[in-house]
Design an enzyme around this catalytic site. Structure first.
Site, PDB file in Angstrom:
ATOM      1  N   ASP A 129       0.823  -1.204   0.000  1.00 49.59           N
ATOM      2  CA  ASP A 129       0.000   0.000   0.000  1.00 49.59           C
ATOM      3  C   ASP A 129       0.864   1.263   0.000  1.00 49.59           C
ATOM      4  OD1 ASP A 129      -2.025   1.814   0.147  1.00 49.59           O
ATOM      5  OD2 ASP A 129      -2.666   1.305   2.174  1.00 49.59           O
ATOM      6  N   ASP A 344      -0.784   5.309  -7.388  1.00 49.72           N
ATOM      7  CA  ASP A 344      -1.119   4.374  -6.323  1.00 49.72           C
ATOM      8  C   ASP A 344      -0.894   2.936  -6.763  1.00 49.72           C
ATOM      9  OD1 ASP A 344      -2.207   3.645  -3.822  1.00 49.72           O
ATOM     10  OD2 ASP A 344      -4.124   3.222  -4.778  1.00 49.72           O
TER      11      ASP A 344
END
Ligand SMILES: *[C@@H]1O[C@H](CO)[C@@H](O)[C@H](O)[C@H]1NC(C)=O
Ligand SMILES: *[C@@H]1O[C@H](CO)[C@@H](O)[C@H](O)[C@H]1NC(C)=O
Ligand SMILES: *[C@@H]1O[C@H](CO)[C@@H](O)[C@H](O)[C@H]1NC(C)=O
Ligand SMILES: *[C@@H]1O[C@H](CO)[C@@H](O)[C@H](O)[C@H]1NC(C)=O
Length: 471
Positions: A129, A344
């Protein structure tokens, strides 16, 4: 040169502590001494460790049809955007109502990293993440944990385990933490609650231990003293193969920060293939040798309201030969830190603000000379039917960043699939559900077969096309 900078950083830390916390020093001399020792431990841990990891795609090798893959990607991207959006809006780390309609049980994770914690090493498999900082795994004795295939991490089995106190710099870096008590979690332990906006939350105790990273072949990196969360109350949407989350954001607790690497990079193999993807922390610059195009470089921007995210400066989008009429301000951060564009690891399809998505959608409809197909199962995704044997002409899709052009190969924005004997090609982009905040997220579908380098030392992001199965 590097050593000099390091020593400098180190003394700056201590000076800052003295300068800004005089009353604290008077009140709790011992506490400050311990805090200084903790800060020293961070500053002096093996700097610039080079680490190579393999990434596993959660959906890889699980027998999904291409239609299922697309649907799962779309669902995850939507859920992820909702999570990140409310995190960004709340400055991160706060819980807001679940927006995740996880109807077919698709887990959130896109990529998993596997390494080991403790001595002897116990394996963990974590969701990669880049949008958060804390690394945590489920630990014994688990009061409320989700099911996982690997055993829970057992602190009692590790000879190198340490428990940083609640006044350590690591603990202070957490958005929400408190001091444990003798009757509860143990005196002065760092009890934390770290939450994600989709209601995923972990509560536990901060620990420090040796991490063992094993790359392909016989490469191994053993790094002592890394802080991580031992989660004992954990909830959220997790796969059986996951044991927690690995934070690769920009905050002081993230793995790149703790490893003190000047950069990290990844190369994501094609999502329909079986080749592993690679993740490298502090690697030599010559990896770009495998690239075919020119290296593109654009600044990384910091948003004080959401300091973990890697924001970019997106300027515009071209479809075919049409530069879309989008004001540049659409993609920029507002003065109060809303909106903006970031890259991301955990979002699959690039998410665009509704108005921008509509412009891109309409440009494709106008330029692709094929019938638009409304596939209900694809929740409104733009798909075209492709006649048998046809080789449709698809317009180019180009993202213009400050100083860099992302000229996407077709397989990085079109998704081909079969449905009831017919062929379709669908646009792998989506619109955020957001109200006014025009958030743009550059997803990993658009980053296949690209080597993406996060140059933390110079606040730059570079990318170049590469054959990731050969890196
Ligand atoms: C877990 O990972 C293994 C390989 O690492 C894979 O074969 C298996 O299908 C995965 N299971 C789930 C539920 O993701
Ligand atoms: C993956 O998709 C690309 C583009 O659609 C295609 O060229 C390639 O052959 C596919 N690879 C596999 C292993 O299916
Ligand atoms: C990444 O950082 C390492 C040092 O940690 C350095 O040797 C390498 O040249 C850097 N790579 C790039 C591409 O800047
Ligand atoms: C696709 O179907 C949805 C609802 O069924 C409708 O709102 C939308 O306008 C349709 N899109 C096209 C391009 O026909």
């Amino acid at each position: 040169m590097y050593k000099y900078t390091k020593a400098n950083t180190h003394s700056t830390r201590i000076l800052l502590l003295h300068a800004h916390q005089p009353t604290y020093i008077k009140m709790q001399k011992l506490a400050v001494l311990l805090a200084l020792l903790a800060a020293t431990a961070i500053a002096c841990s093996d700097a610039g460790a080079a680490v190579r990891m393999q990434l596993t795609r959660t959906d890889a090798g699980r027998g999904f049809t291409r239609r299922e893959l697309l649907r799962r990607m779309a669902l995850r991207s939507k859920a992820r955007a909702a999570r990140l959006l409310s995190r960004a809006a709340n400055g991160g780390g706060t819980v807001s109502p679940a927006q995740l309609d996880d109807d077919d049980g698709a887990p959130d994770a896109e990529y998993l990293v596997r390494f080991a914690v403790g001595t002897p090493p116990q394996p963990v498999q974590l969701e990669l993440d880049t949008g958060s900082d804390l690394t945590w795994t489920q630990c014994e004795p688990c009061a409320a944990c989700f099911d996982q295939a690997l055993p829970y991490f057992n602190t009692a089995l590790s000879s190198t385990l340490a428990v940083p106190p609640c006044f350590s710099s690591e603990c202070q870096a957490l958005p929400l933490s408190s001091c444990g008590t003798q009757n509860g979690w143990g005196d002065f332990t760092c009890v934390y609650t770290y939450s994600y906006a989709d209601n995923c939350v972990t509560t536990g105790i901060l620990h420090r231990d040796t991490f063992t990273f094993a790359g392909a072949a016989a490469e191994r990196s053993v790094v002592p003293g890394l802080a991580f969360g031992c989660g004992v109350f954990n909830s959220g949407s997790f796969d059986l193969n996951e044991t927690g989350i690995a934070g690769f954001g920009r905050g002081p607790l993230s793995l790149p920060s703790q490893l003190k690497v000047a950069n990290f990079s990844y190369c994501l193999a094609a999502i329909n293939g079986s080749a592993a993807s690679h993740f490298l922390l502090g690697l030599p610059a010559n990896l770009y040798g495998s690239g075919r195009g020119t290296v593109q470089t654009t600044p990384l921007i910091q948003n004080p309201q959401a300091p973990s995210f890697y924001y970019l400066s997106l300027k515009g989008i071209t479809v075919g030969s049409t530069k879309l009429p989008i004001p540049e301000s659409t993609f920029a951060l507002t003065n109060d830190g809303m909106g903006g564009t970031f890259i991301d690891s955990g979002t699959s399809m690039t998410m665009l603000p509704k108005d921008v998505y509509k412009l891109v959608h309409d440009a494709f409809v106008a330029q692709v000379k094929l019938p638009v197909q409304n596939l209900t199962a694809m929740s409104g995704h733009l798909c075209f039917s492709v006649p048998p044997m046809a080789k449709p002409t698809i317009p180019k899709l180009v993202f213009h960043f400050e100083g860099a052009t992302l000229d996407l190969p077709q397989e990085n924005y079109m998704f081909e699939m079969e449905e009831a004997g017919s062929s379709f090609t669908c646009l792998a982009l989506d619109a955020t559900d957001a109200g006014e905040d025009a958030l743009t997220i550059i997803g990993n579908y658009q980053q296949q077969n690209m080597h993406v380098l996060y140059d933390l030392a110079n606040n730059k992001l570079s990318f170049v096309s590469a054959q990731c199965d050969k890196v």
